[in-house]
Scaffold this active site. Structure first.
Site, PDB file in Angstrom:
ATOM      1  N   ARG A 107       0.836  -1.337  -0.077  1.00 12.94           N
ATOM      2  CA  ARG A 107      -0.107  -0.010   0.010  1.00 12.94           C
ATOM      3  C   ARG A 107       0.802   1.357  -0.013  1.00 12.94           C
ATOM      4  O   ARG A 107       1.748   1.178   0.597  1.00 12.94           O
ATOM      5  CB  ARG A 107      -0.773   0.153   1.176  1.00 12.94           C
ATOM      6  CG  ARG A 107      -1.947  -0.729   1.135  1.00 12.94           C
ATOM      7  CD  ARG A 107      -3.360  -0.305   0.108  1.00 12.94           C
ATOM      8  NE  ARG A 107      -4.474  -0.923   0.093  1.00 12.94           N
ATOM      9  CZ  ARG A 107      -4.688  -1.872  -1.135  1.00 12.94           C
ATOM     10  NH1 ARG A 107      -3.772  -2.027  -1.797  1.00 12.94           N
ATOM     11  NH2 ARG A 107      -5.947  -2.476  -1.081  1.00 12.94           N
ATOM     12  N   GLU A 137      -2.905   7.981  -6.157  1.00  9.32           N
ATOM     13  CA  GLU A 137      -2.881   7.114  -7.380  1.00  9.32           C
ATOM     14  C   GLU A 137      -3.906   7.563  -8.227  1.00  9.32           C
ATOM     15  O   GLU A 137      -5.041   7.768  -7.514  1.00  9.32           O
ATOM     16  CB  GLU A 137      -3.081   5.515  -7.138  1.00  9.32           C
ATOM     17  CG  GLU A 137      -1.451   5.137  -6.298  1.00  9.32           C
ATOM     18  CD  GLU A 137      -1.654   3.311  -6.284  1.00  9.32           C
ATOM     19  OE1 GLU A 137      -2.878   2.824  -6.676  1.00  9.32           O
ATOM     20  OE2 GLU A 137      -0.641   2.921  -5.772  1.00  9.32           O
ATOM     21  N   HIS A 194       0.621  -0.157  -9.908  1.00 11.63           N
ATOM     22  CA  HIS A 194      -0.092  -1.001  -8.997  1.00 11.63           C
ATOM     23  C   HIS A 194      -0.597  -2.167  -9.807  1.00 11.63           C
ATOM     24  O   HIS A 194      -1.558  -2.624 -10.040  1.00 11.63           O
ATOM     25  CB  HIS A 194      -1.396  -0.094  -8.569  1.00 11.63           C
ATOM     26  CG  HIS A 194      -1.808  -0.492  -7.407  1.00 11.63           C
ATOM     27  ND1 HIS A 194      -2.626   0.135  -6.422  1.00 11.63           N
ATOM     28  CD2 HIS A 194      -2.126  -1.952  -6.745  1.00 11.63           C
ATOM     29  CE1 HIS A 194      -2.931  -0.508  -5.361  1.00 11.63           C
ATOM     30  NE2 HIS A 194      -2.608  -1.788  -5.335  1.00 11.63           N
TER      31      HIS A 194
END
Length: 528
Positions: A234, A263, A281
């Protein structure tokens, strides 16, 4: 009429077909999630909403979702769902917590290799016709020490893969038992020791108040010169500015970063730092994982909409409609007892014992135990729910014992939870009164009666005159208002406990002043 489900993100055709095969009216609009206004306009027509990460289920959308019964997230993270707003509206939020574990662990290992051998830069250089062999001298993985922060489902898979390539693995995880560590083949260490010894560090912990910025400038200063850091967990676990500076200075030799504090990361301080491999990601982005979580969420949502079965819900216990009225208050009690004990536990948990006495022993104690385990784990693992808590407990090698017995004491029915750590055992007991509200009735063998509020102050002290006045003065001087004040002691002059409800969070400097009071042994803020 068949239930209607809106699929507003890109789910696989097989998942869409599962809805249709189960008799669900599935409306597949994979690009709708990007249009917040359109989604808010039509969401009131649906019973279910199936999403990935692109759809943002905000309070505004939930406010318009007058018929919505369930939100299903294909994946583990629900950062894009306003869970409290959904709960207040009576909407179940489900996820699929175990569908992409292997994929994420494999990405972390791939990033580690890429960082160790500077593969992206070497690839770009070679394609440019430079042939710079001497510039890209890497480091071997074999015999290096990998520090795993968070050794749950994904972290344990990463550890096993690392052992397979002949690395030594050390792990930091407050919930990892010595037995589980031994079975995995890893050495359990504290965080400072991990920082001191690790050649590579990989993060596999959720983002909570306790883990946020777990790697900052102070942490990096404790690490080996030339350490390499991988984060596929994370954004927010690493202070990006501190890591960028350490990369520029050479303190950190390289980093592999798949997740960012903001993000999509179109700009980031790490993009200009040397020796960084960045990916957008991709931790869960394999065809197998995407398919697995999509199929799981379709099955879970169909089971709920057609039969009322609840699986992997973050905001609702697994309880049948018939037993709900009687059981629900005790589910809340069990979770509160777990949350109480979990917030006070600072070292690795070896065992959890839950005792059910009297009328409560005749109930669905499986649901109660799941609720208690959820409470224990939640301070460190905020995405844990009643379905995943038992599995997460088993993963960490924590022994769980349930005891049922007939009424022996004054209470018609009560629950006692005992946590055994590597240092001590701590117990807390409670019951539900006629008003349906949970109450604490005993802490560490000391009797007291207390209702738990949103913000509490827990103090252990020696039973000496002047303590209550001193505590009240410190809190009063800090502008902290006391709502309720509950006391208990083992004997005159012996151990004593205060459980104080206050109107809001207490600042760290105020807690330090309370701890400095004469006779005070321990101070902890609690939130419920």
């Amino acid at each position: 009429m068949a239930p209607k489900v809106l699929i507003s993100d890109k789910l696989s055709p097989t998942a869409v077909q599962i809805f249709k095969d189960r008799g669900i009216d599935a409306d597949f609009q994979p690009d709708l999630g990007k249009d917040k206004d359109k989604l808010a306009e039509i969401i009131g027509n649906y019973d279910g909403l199936a999403i990935r990460s692109a759809t943002k289920v905000t309070e505004k959308i939930i406010a318009n979702a007058n018929n919505l019964k369930v939100i299903g997230r294909a994946g583990i993270g629900v950062d894009n769902v306003d869970v409290p707003a959904a709960t207040a509206k009576g909407i179940i939020v489900m996820n699929t917590p175990f569908g992409n574990s292997i994929t994420t662990a494999e990405h972390a290992i791939a990033m580690m290799f890429a960082v160790a051998r500077q593969l992206p830069e070497a690839d770009a250089s070679t394609r440019a016709g430079k042939w710079e062999k001497s510039k890209f001298v890497g480091t071997e993985i074999t015999a290096k020490t990998l520090g795993v922060i968070g050794c749950g489902n994904i972290g344990s898979i990463a550890a096993e893969r690392a052992i397979g390539v002949k690395m030594r693995v050390i792990a930091y995880d407050p919930f990892l038992s010595p037995e589980r560590a031994m079975n995995l083949g890893v050495e359990k260490v504290d965080l400072d020791e991990l920082f001191r010894r690790a050649d590579f560090i990989t993060l596999h912990t959720p983002l909570t108040d306790k883990t946020r910025n777990i790697i900052d400038a102070a942490a990096i200063a404790k690490m080996k010169d030339g350490v390499r850091i991988i984060n596929c967990a994370r954004g927010g676990l690493i202070v990006e500015e501190a890591l960028a500076e350490a990369l520029k200075s050479g303190k950190v030799a390289g980093a592999g970063i798949d997740v960012f504090s903001s993000e999509p990361a179109k700009e980031n301080v790490l993009f200009d730092a040397p020796n960084v491999v960045c990916t957008p990601h991709l931790g869960a982005s394999t065809s197998e994982a995407q398919e697995n979580v999509a199929l799981q969420v379709a099955e879970q949502m169909s089971d709920y909409l057609l039969h009322g079965a609840v699986t992997n819900a973050l905001n609702m216990p697994s309880i049948s409609a018939e037993e709900a009225p009687k059981l629900t208050p005790f589910v809340r009690l069990a979770e509160l007892l777990g949350l109480f004990a979990g917030q006070l536990t600072q070292t690795g948990i070896k065992a959890i014992k839950i005792e059910y006495e009297g009328t409560v022993a005749e109930m669905n104690v499986r649901a109660l135990t799941s609720a208690a385990l959820t409470g224990v784990l939640r301070p460190m693992l905020q995405t844990v729910n009643m379905v995943s808590a038992p599995a997460m407990t088993r993963e960490r090698g924590i022994h769980v014992e349930e005891v049922r017995r007939e009424q022996q004491g004054a209470y018609e029915g009560y629950v006692r939870l005992t946590i055994t750590t590597e240092r001590q055992s701590r117990s807390v007991a409670g019951t539900v009164f006629g008003d349906g509200k949970p109450r604490i009735i005993q802490i560490k063998g000391i009797n007291m009666e207390a209702e738990l509020g949103p913000h509490m102050l827990y103090v252990t002290n020696e039973d000496k005159p002047g303590f209550i006045g001193n505590l009240g003065t410190v809190l009063g001087d800090a502008g902290v208002n006391i709502a309720t004040f509950n006391l208990g002691r083992s004997e005159r002059g012996g151990d004593a406990i205060s459980l104080v409800e206050v109107d809001g969070p207490i600042a760290e400097d105020v807690l330090a002043k309370v701890l400095a009071l004469p006779s005070v042994v321990q101070v902890a803020p609690l939130a419920f």
